[in-house]
Structures are given as C-alpha cells and as structure tokens.
Design a protein around this motif. Structure first.
Motif, PDB file in Angstrom:
ATOM      1  N   ASN A  48       0.833  -1.203   0.000  1.00 22.44           N
ATOM      2  CA  ASN A  48       0.000   0.000   0.000  1.00 22.44           C
ATOM      3  C   ASN A  48       0.870   1.256   0.000  1.00 22.44           C
ATOM      4  N   ARG A  49       0.249   2.376  -0.306  1.00 19.80           N
ATOM      5  CA  ARG A  49       0.935   3.666  -0.279  1.00 19.80           C
ATOM      6  C   ARG A  49       1.615   3.849   1.081  1.00 19.80           C
ATOM      7  N   VAL A  50       2.870   4.265   1.075  1.00 17.63           N
ATOM      8  CA  VAL A  50       3.623   4.461   2.316  1.00 17.63           C
ATOM      9  C   VAL A  50       3.118   5.711   3.022  1.00 17.63           C
ATOM     10  N   VAL A  51       2.681   5.531   4.270  1.00 16.25           N
ATOM     11  CA  VAL A  51       2.211   6.654   5.076  1.00 16.25           C
ATOM     12  C   VAL A  51       3.150   6.931   6.250  1.00 16.25           C
ATOM     13  N   ASP A  52       4.093   6.039   6.500  1.00 15.62           N
ATOM     14  CA  ASP A  52       5.082   6.227   7.559  1.00 15.62           C
ATOM     15  C   ASP A  52       6.106   7.256   7.087  1.00 15.62           C
ATOM     16  N   PRO A  53       6.166   8.425   7.726  1.00 11.24           N
ATOM     17  CA  PRO A  53       7.092   9.457   7.264  1.00 11.24           C
ATOM     18  C   PRO A  53       8.563   9.086   7.449  1.00 11.24           C
ATOM     19  N   ARG A  54       8.859   8.094   8.246  1.00  9.02           N
ATOM     20  CA  ARG A  54      10.236   7.679   8.488  1.00  9.02           C
ATOM     21  C   ARG A  54      10.599   6.386   7.768  1.00  9.02           C
ATOM     22  N   TYR A  55       9.671   5.843   6.986  1.00  9.04           N
ATOM     23  CA  TYR A  55       9.901   4.556   6.336  1.00  9.04           C
ATOM     24  C   TYR A  55      11.187   4.537   5.506  1.00  9.04           C
ATOM     25  N   SER A  56      11.355   5.476   4.608  1.00 13.26           N
ATOM     26  CA  SER A  56      12.509   5.468   3.697  1.00 13.26           C
ATOM     27  C   SER A  56      13.827   5.535   4.458  1.00 13.26           C
ATOM     28  N   LEU A  57      13.897   6.387   5.458  1.00 12.76           N
ATOM     29  CA  LEU A  57      15.108   6.517   6.255  1.00 12.76           C
ATOM     30  C   LEU A  57      15.441   5.209   6.968  1.00 12.76           C
ATOM     31  N   VAL A  58      14.472   4.654   7.676  1.00 11.52           N
ATOM     32  CA  VAL A  58      14.698   3.420   8.433  1.00 11.52           C
ATOM     33  C   VAL A  58      15.021   2.267   7.488  1.00 11.52           C
ATOM     34  N   HIS A  59      14.297   2.158   6.397  1.00 12.42           N
ATOM     35  CA  HIS A  59      14.521   1.060   5.452  1.00 12.42           C
ATOM     36  C   HIS A  59      15.929   1.133   4.873  1.00 12.42           C
ATOM     37  N   LYS A  60      16.375   2.317   4.538  1.00 13.67           N
ATOM     38  CA  LYS A  60      17.733   2.488   4.000  1.00 13.67           C
ATOM     39  C   LYS A  60      18.774   2.036   5.024  1.00 13.67           C
ATOM     40  N   ILE A  61      18.608   2.445   6.270  1.00 12.53           N
ATOM     41  CA  ILE A  61      19.541   2.051   7.334  1.00 12.53           C
ATOM     42  C   ILE A  61      19.558   0.541   7.504  1.00 12.53           C
ATOM     43  N   ARG A  62      18.367  -0.090   7.510  1.00 15.87           N
ATOM     44  CA  ARG A  62      18.306  -1.541   7.715  1.00 15.87           C
ATOM     45  C   ARG A  62      18.894  -2.289   6.519  1.00 15.87           C
ATOM     46  N   LEU A  63      18.718  -1.761   5.316  1.00 13.61           N
ATOM     47  CA  LEU A  63      19.336  -2.398   4.148  1.00 13.61           C
ATOM     48  C   LEU A  63      20.860  -2.380   4.276  1.00 13.61           C
ATOM     49  N   GLU A  64      21.396  -1.310   4.841  1.00 10.13           N
ATOM     50  CA  GLU A  64      22.848  -1.194   5.028  1.00 10.13           C
ATOM     51  C   GLU A  64      23.352  -2.051   6.184  1.00 10.13           C
ATOM     52  N   ARG A  65      22.592  -2.115   7.278  1.00 13.00           N
ATOM     53  CA  ARG A  65      23.060  -2.787   8.502  1.00 13.00           C
ATOM     54  C   ARG A  65      22.519  -4.206   8.671  1.00 13.00           C
ATOM     55  N   GLY A  66      21.543  -4.551   7.865  1.00 16.66           N
ATOM     56  CA  GLY A  66      20.919  -5.869   7.981  1.00 16.66           C
ATOM     57  C   GLY A  66      19.529  -5.781   8.571  1.00 16.66           C
ATOM     58  N   MET A  67      18.666  -6.628   8.066  1.00 13.65           N
ATOM     59  CA  MET A  67      17.279  -6.654   8.529  1.00 13.65           C
ATOM     60  C   MET A  67      17.189  -7.326   9.898  1.00 13.65           C
ATOM     61  N   ILE A  68      16.216  -6.902  10.654  1.00 10.26           N
ATOM     62  CA  ILE A  68      15.945  -7.509  11.953  1.00 10.26           C
ATOM     63  C   ILE A  68      15.103  -8.757  11.702  1.00 10.26           C
ATOM     64  N   THR A  69      15.529  -9.878  12.260  1.00 13.42           N
ATOM     65  CA  THR A  69      14.827 -11.133  12.016  1.00 13.42           C
ATOM     66  C   THR A  69      14.208 -11.745  13.268  1.00 13.42           C
ATOM     67  N   ARG A  70      14.470 -11.164  14.420  1.00 14.50           N
ATOM     68  CA  ARG A  70      13.922 -11.642  15.686  1.00 14.50           C
ATOM     69  C   ARG A  70      13.452 -10.433  16.490  1.00 14.50           C
ATOM     70  N   TRP A  71      12.450 -10.645  17.341  1.00 11.18           N
ATOM     71  CA  TRP A  71      11.931  -9.553  18.156  1.00 11.18           C
ATOM     72  C   TRP A  71      13.043  -8.863  18.935  1.00 11.18           C
ATOM     73  N   TYR A  72      13.984  -9.641  19.499  1.00 16.19           N
ATOM     74  CA  TYR A  72      15.040  -9.037  20.309  1.00 16.19           C
ATOM     75  C   TYR A  72      15.945  -8.122  19.485  1.00 16.19           C
ATOM     76  N   GLY A  73      15.905  -8.238  18.175  1.00 17.38           N
ATOM     77  CA  GLY A  73      16.672  -7.350  17.318  1.00 17.38           C
ATOM     78  C   GLY A  73      16.201  -5.902  17.380  1.00 17.38           C
ATOM     79  N   LEU A  74      14.993  -5.685  17.905  1.00 17.01           N
ATOM     80  CA  LEU A  74      14.482  -4.318  18.065  1.00 17.01           C
ATOM     81  C   LEU A  74      15.101  -3.617  19.275  1.00 17.01           C
ATOM     82  N   ASN A  75      15.659  -4.404  20.201  1.00 14.28           N
ATOM     83  CA  ASN A  75      16.298  -3.797  21.378  1.00 14.28           C
ATOM     84  C   ASN A  75      17.420  -2.871  20.930  1.00 14.28           C
ATOM     85  N   GLY A  76      17.353  -1.623  21.379  1.00 19.31           N
ATOM     86  CA  GLY A  76      18.385  -0.649  21.066  1.00 19.31           C
ATOM     87  C   GLY A  76      18.266  -0.022  19.691  1.00 19.31           C
TER      88      GLY A  76
END
Length: 97
Positions: A48-76
């Motif tokens: 769907n149309r992206v409505v998260d204003p921070r989506y592009s920034l966060v997605h770019k960072i995760r593409l560079e650093r690696g995707m989170i694959t477990r809930w504990y990966g959200l820590n920090g």
C-alpha cells in the motif's frame, strides 16, 4: 501525544515535548506503525501507499546494517529502547491470559 494524532507507536516522538507524526485517520496511524516495523524487517516495499514518514530513512539504514529477524533485534534500535522486545513479550503474554 494526543489521541487525535492517530499515532499509536509514537512515530517521530523524540522526547523533549516533540509530539511526533500526525495521521488523518486511525487506519493511517495503524498502517504507519506496521510499515515502520516492515522497514526494520523486510527488504520488500509495502504493497500500500507508504504513510510512515520515516519509512525510507529506516529502510535504508536496515538495508545497510541488515534486517531484523527476531523480536530481540528491536532492542536498542526501535525507539532506542534497550528492553523493547521484553516489553512486547510481556504485553503478548498478558493478552493470552
């Protein structure tokens, strides 16, 4: 944050009185929350149309650093909360009771 912001996860809230993003409807607010989580854990763009204003920034960072694959990966990383996963799991267990 105010209820009329329809911002259920505090997107854009950084403390110090910053109120964060505002969404026109509750549906958009929920969609933004889900899209924000997807930015952390999926290489695919939302369907769907992206409505998260921070989506592009966060997605770019995760593409560079690696995707989170477990809930504990959200820590920090998600809201910089050191125990974010544990908070999610606590709420989950409470919902099962």
């Amino acid at each position: 944050m105010h209820p009329d912001q329809n911002n259920f996860c505090g997107l854009g809230t950084t403390g110090k009185g910053v109120k964060g993003a505002r969404f026109a409807t509750a549906r958009d607010g929920v969609r933004a929350h889900i899209q924000h989580l997807l930015a952390y854990c999926s290489r695919n763009m939302p369907k769907n149309r992206v409505v998260d204003p921070r989506y592009s920034l966060v997605h770019k960072i995760r593409l560079e650093r690696g995707m989170i694959t477990r809930w504990y990966g959200l820590n920090g990383t998600w809201a910089m909360g050191a125990n974010y996963c544990e908070k999610i799991m606590t709420i989950y267990v409470e919902m099962l009771e």
